[in-house]
Design an enzyme around this catalytic site. Structure first.
Site, mmCIF file in Angstrom:
data_model
loop_
_atom_site.group_PDB
_atom_site.id
_atom_site.type_symbol
_atom_site.label_atom_id
_atom_site.label_comp_id
_atom_site.label_asym_id
_atom_site.label_seq_id
_atom_site.Cartn_x
_atom_site.Cartn_y
_atom_site.Cartn_z
ATOM 1 C CB THR A 86 38.763 49.020 -9.584
ATOM 2 O OG1 THR A 86 37.689 49.862 -10.009
ATOM 3 C CG2 THR A 86 40.043 49.481 -10.247
ATOM 4 C CB SER A 214 32.149 45.539 -6.759
ATOM 5 O OG SER A 214 32.103 46.609 -5.842
ATOM 6 N N GLY A 215 31.533 44.205 -3.642
ATOM 7 C CA GLY A 215 30.584 44.114 -2.532
ATOM 8 C C GLY A 215 29.603 45.270 -2.485
ATOM 9 C CB THR A 252 46.960 41.999 6.826
ATOM 10 O OG1 THR A 252 48.272 41.637 7.247
ATOM 11 C CG2 THR A 252 45.955 41.614 7.900
ATOM 12 C CB CYS A 340 28.301 69.017 -17.855
ATOM 13 S SG CYS A 340 28.262 69.948 -19.379
#
Lengths: 404, 162
Positions: A86, A214-215, A252, A340
């Site tokens: 994302t 994405s890992g 970091t 749903c």
């Protein structure tokens, strides 16, 4: 219709835990876990520090950068580590939009992108950018010609995913890239999150300027991701702060996570072909077996141009969430695009864009297979799903009225 | 680690899961006195209720539902709540009562309970409408909609435009 004898199912164990939702996330590869542990135990240093404690962490990140670069055929310096797919998608779209807004304020994205692209595009619209949402056909395919026609002299970025997260359709990225390459002022981003570990990735062959990973999608840890940004492409960072990631992603580093992502990339580079073969074989067994045992069953997406481990079906006349709960009670974890099952109670935007009708979308059932799945697990599903469908159809007012 | 199956999806209550797993009164009634269908597959759920009325009471209630776990559980509990009640009593069953009876529903699933009471009420209204229309003008006996004569008193019921 069922005159053919049913395919032989070996007798699976009576009770299994079967995970068929790899599109949501994958289990951590055991070797990835081993690679991570030293960075949680001893190598706790801050990579920005010059002393030996920092250097150990820095080394881990540097190795991971090489591994991820090798995975997608880029240079190490072209990799920015992010906190997930994302963030990579946000950085790609917002970073390019802000860096290039003086050149133009128009973006092109497909209408079946992941929400981290679609919602970012909507935000950019609120901030004064214009966005064209490309249609897809009934298989979920983008027509490269539509990209060509959508391009204006204001266009700065095109973003089309490599593989769709729900129906698994693979987009003609190289073909689209060729069209974009003819217009030197436009950058091309592909969200490869759903594709990584399932199809070969090569930024040169794909012809893209930016690519998201994405890992957690290829047996790496959650909370890890990467954005490939081609050398020379300027990007505005999402976060301001220190000069980590060459000033493009302050904060970091998640050292252990990055090390894990690197190891996952290294394994995936070796194994993608094997995983694809394995999951394709199991998918075909699952699909053929279900077709024999359940009528009014439809495949969503393209029959061939799709991720090997993706089987998106519509079980007509029943609703997806009910299917998922009953499957879950049998220990089978799957997914659905039914309204749903979404917290917002909206049915899948992907199926909608493909023109899949409402009843069919409500009955969508997504099995996404992974490296650790076995034939016995598939046979277990073949045994468990048909009676579940029969039971739900028995109480469905749509089923009886259709057959009357 | 032992994972609990089936209840992860929307944090359904035990009672919702129990009714979903073992729904009561599923099916159709042959020659029902009233039928009510509500909902739309676009929004997620379709519920049909079938009722049988005896002496102003719901002697039988059955349902068929296309929908999520909550929708099926709601249908089941509504059928249980309604059975044996007078029509008047059944009409007072509210969405809130249905949700409460199930031990609560997740907030974004509350609309399912609306459908349950609505479908039941619609079936009752269907019955009332039918029974209001189908009385012989001569003897007040019950007649079927298309009958050319009253089965009770034998009088001709075809309008000859007199």
């Amino acid at each position: 219709m069922r005159s053919n004898p049913k395919s032989e199912i070996q007798n699976p164990p009576l009770n299994m835990e079967v995970y068929l939702d790899h599109v949501s996330t994958t289990p951590l590869h055991p070797e990835v876990l081993e690679a991570i542990l030293p960075y949680l135990r001893h190598n706790f240093g801050n990579p920005s520090n010059l002393h030996h404690v920092g250097a150990a962490a820095r080394k881990g990140i540097s190795a991971a950068r090489d591994q991820v670069a090798a995975f997608i055929g880029s240079k190490p310096d072209e990799i920015i580590f992010t906190s997930n797919g994302t963030e990579a998608n946000n950085l790609a779209l917002k970073g390019i939009a802000f860096a290039r807004q003086d050149k133009g304020k128009h973006l092109i994205v497909s209408s079946i992108e992941h929400f981290s692209v679609l919602h970012t595009a909507r935000t950019l619209e609120k901030w004064g950018f214009k966005v064209t949402y490309l249609p897809v056909d009934g298989y979920g395919l983008v027509n490269p010609q539509d990209v060509k026609e959508a391009i204006t002299d204001q266009t700065i970025l095109v973003s089309v995913q490599l593989a769709n997260q729900e129906v698994g359709t693979l987009q003609p990225i190289a073909e689209i890239a060729e069209i974009i390459r003819a217009q030197s002022a436009i950058y091309f981003h592909t969200d490869a999150v759903a594709a990584a570990g399932a199809v070969e990735l090569d930024v040169e062959k794909l012809g893209v300027d930016l690519l998201s990973l994405s890992g957690q999608q290829f047996y790496g840890p959650k909370g890890t991701g990467a954005l490939f940004v081609r050398q020379g492409v300027r990007i505005i960072p999402l976060f301001d702060g220190g000069i980590q990631e060459r000033g493009r992603r302050a904060g970091t580093e998640n050292v252990a996570g990055i090390v894990g992502l690197g190891k996952a990339a290294e394994i995936a580079k070796q194994e993608t072909g094997n995983w694809a073969e394995h999951t394709l074989r199991l998918r075909e067994r699952l699909f053929a077996g279900l077709k024999q045992r359940i009528d009014h069953l439809y495949l969503n997406g393209h029959p061939e141009i799709r991720l090997p481990g993706n089987l998106n079906l519509s079980v007509k006349f029943v609703e997806g969430e009910s299917l998922l709960i009953l499957l879950d009670m049998e220990g089978i974890a799957a997914s659905s695009g039914s309204a749903c099952t979404s917290q917002a109670l909206k049915s899948s935007h992907v199926l909608k864009a493909m023109g899949v009708d409402a009843v069919q979308a409500q009955g969508s059932l997504l099995f996404s297979l992974g490296r650790e799945n076995t034939e016995a697990e598939i046979d277990y599903v073949l045994k468990k799903l048909p009676p579940i469908v029969e039971r739900l159809r028995g109480m469905s007012p749509l089923y009886s009225s259709e057959l009357r | 680690m032992k994972l609990e199956r089936g209840i992860g999806m929307f944090d359904y209550s035990q009672k919702v899961m129990e009714h979903f797993a073992n729904p009561r009164n599923v099916g159709e009634i042959k020659n029902p006195d009233g039928v009510g269908t509500v909902g739309n597959p676009v929004c997620g759920d379709v519920m049909s209720f079938y009722i049988k009325v005896d002496n102003g009471r719901l002697s039988d209630v059955k349902f068929k539902t296309f929908g999520c776990g909550a929708a099926i559980a709601v249908s089941s509990i509504v059928s249980e709540m309604a059975k044996g009640k007078t029509l008047q009593e059944a009409m007072t069953i509210t969405n809130k009562m249905v949700a409460a009876e199930l031990g609560g529903l997740p907030p974004n699933k509350l609309h399912c309970s609306n459908l349950g009471a609505d479908a039941l009420h619609k079936a009752i209204e269907d019955y009332q409408q039918k029974s209001a229309e189908c009385h012989c003008p001569y003897c007040d006996g019950r007649i079927s909609d298309e009958a050319p004569f009253c089965q009770a008193c034998g009088k001709d019921l075809v309008d000859r435009g007199s």
